[in-house]
Design a protein around this motif. Structure first.
Motif, PDB file in Angstrom:
ATOM      1  N   UNK A   1       0.855  -1.254   0.176  1.00 35.76           N
ATOM      2  CA  UNK A   1      -0.145  -0.227  -0.169  1.00 35.76           C
ATOM      3  C   UNK A   1       0.768   1.290  -0.049  1.00 35.76           C
ATOM      4  N   UNK A   2       0.839   2.001  -1.078  1.00 36.21           N
ATOM      5  CA  UNK A   2       1.487   3.197  -1.247  1.00 36.21           C
ATOM      6  C   UNK A   2       0.758   4.548  -0.917  1.00 36.21           C
TER       7      UNK A   2
ATOM      8  N   UNK B   1      -0.789   6.486   4.479  1.00 34.28           N
ATOM      9  CA  UNK B   1      -0.103   6.056   5.291  1.00 34.28           C
ATOM     10  C   UNK B   1       1.100   5.267   4.685  1.00 34.28           C
ATOM     11  N   UNK B   2       0.962   4.314   3.604  1.00 36.73           N
ATOM     12  CA  UNK B   2       2.233   3.646   3.060  1.00 36.73           C
ATOM     13  C   UNK B   2       3.168   4.248   2.857  1.00 36.73           C
ATOM     14  N   UNK B   3       3.134   5.466   1.969  1.00 36.25           N
ATOM     15  CA  UNK B   3       4.202   6.422   1.879  1.00 36.25           C
ATOM     16  C   UNK B   3       4.955   6.922   2.871  1.00 36.25           C
TER      17      UNK B   3
ATOM     18  N   UNK C   1      -0.541  -1.949  -6.895  1.00 37.26           N
ATOM     19  CA  UNK C   1      -0.839  -2.325  -8.130  1.00 37.26           C
ATOM     20  C   UNK C   1       0.155  -1.610  -9.280  1.00 37.26           C
ATOM     21  N   UNK C   2       0.398  -0.090  -8.890  1.00 39.07           N
ATOM     22  CA  UNK C   2       1.343   0.644  -9.761  1.00 39.07           C
ATOM     23  C   UNK C   2       2.676  -0.011  -9.788  1.00 39.07           C
ATOM     24  N   UNK C   3       3.309  -0.631  -8.660  1.00 38.20           N
ATOM     25  CA  UNK C   3       4.326  -1.354  -8.960  1.00 38.20           C
ATOM     26  C   UNK C   3       4.473  -2.830  -9.235  1.00 38.20           C
TER      27      UNK C   3
ATOM     28  N   UNK D   1      -0.996  -2.176   4.744  1.00 34.95           N
ATOM     29  CA  UNK D   1      -1.793  -0.650   4.609  1.00 34.95           C
ATOM     30  C   UNK D   1      -2.610  -0.633   3.442  1.00 34.95           C
ATOM     31  N   UNK D   2      -2.984  -1.884   2.834  1.00 31.38           N
ATOM     32  CA  UNK D   2      -3.754  -1.973   1.860  1.00 31.38           C
ATOM     33  C   UNK D   2      -5.115  -1.484   2.132  1.00 31.38           C
TER      34      UNK D   2
END
Length: 244
Positions: A7-8, A11-13, A31-33, A56-57
């Motif tokens: 999860x980016x 929170x993830x970032x 999904x983007x990675x 954190x998805x």
């Protein structure tokens, strides 16, 4: 320590930045990675060599479909973690989530917690109160013209930065094999919080108290506030608003 963060988003970032600042080998995956929790695609590569994984998805919807999302995503994540020899799964959840069964999304998050607890990988669950960053969206969801209808449900908002710091701290420690609750330092009725927010931002809308309005009307009593023993953050809501 190598840590995979699934999860980016908000929170993830920040979790990745916290971990990197502490000199851990942290990478965010989504999904983007090339990582898809629903199909399992990319998970094996993302978790290879990781000692911990932070989940954190989030479900793309908040309705009944969120149950299937978490059922599938947790199953795929735990299977990949066990295969990779990951020793710690950290899951971000919500304070009081198991006490609001009227909400499909809260039932789905409760299912997520239960699946993690029943899995073979040692785990930690971090439950947070409502993020300060989400309050404007809560107001928008019950706006009709220049009126915002909000229930008087008690809310204890916490900044996303402090949530991320707490998640990162847990991820670098030994598995709790239990739950840590985190919350902001102040409790507000949601309708009062709405008025504070509108006044601070110069928004011309007005709040009308309506205990049937919106998502949080389903939460009874103080179930969304910090339980005994919770870790309290320090950022106050009005200070956070001024910093914005």
């Amino acid at each position: 320590m190598k840590i995979a963060v699934i999860g980016t988003g908000l929170i993830g970032s920040q979790v990745v930045r916290e971990l990197a600042a502490a000199r851990h080998d942290a990478a965010g995956h989504s999904r983007s990675t090339g990582v898809d929790l629903l199909t399992g695609e990319g998970l094996d590569e993302a978790l290879r060599g990781a000692q911990a994984v932070v989940d954190v998805s989030n479900s793309p919807t908040f309705d009944e479909a969120s149950l299937d999302f978490f059922r599938t995503s947790v199953g795929n994540l735990l299977a990949a973690a066990a295969k990779a020899g990951v020793g710690h799964v950290v899951t971000l959840s919500i304070v009081g989530v198991d006490q609001v069964p009227e909400l499909a999304y809260y039932r789905a998050k409760t299912l997520q917690e239960n699946l993690v607890k029943a899995g073979s990988v040692p785990y930690s669950i971090v439950r947070a109160t409502q993020f300060m960053e989400f309050i404007p969206a809560v107001l928008d969801a019950t706006t009709d013209g220049d009126v915002v209808r909000l229930p008087s449900t008690p809310i204890q908002p916490i900044s996303s930065a402090e949530v991320a710091a707490a998640v990162a701290e847990v991820a670098t420690g030994a598995p709790l094999r239990g739950t840590r609750n985190i919350a902001g330092p102040e409790v507000f009725p949601l309708d009062e919080l709405g008025r504070i927010t509108l006044e601070a931002t110069g928004d011309g809308r007005r709040v009308v108290t309506d205990d049937t309005a919106g998502l949080f009307a389903a939460a009874k009593g103080d179930v969304l506030t910090a339980p005994e023993g919770a870790h309290l953050a320090t950022t106050r809501y009005r200070d956070w608003l001024r910093s914005r």
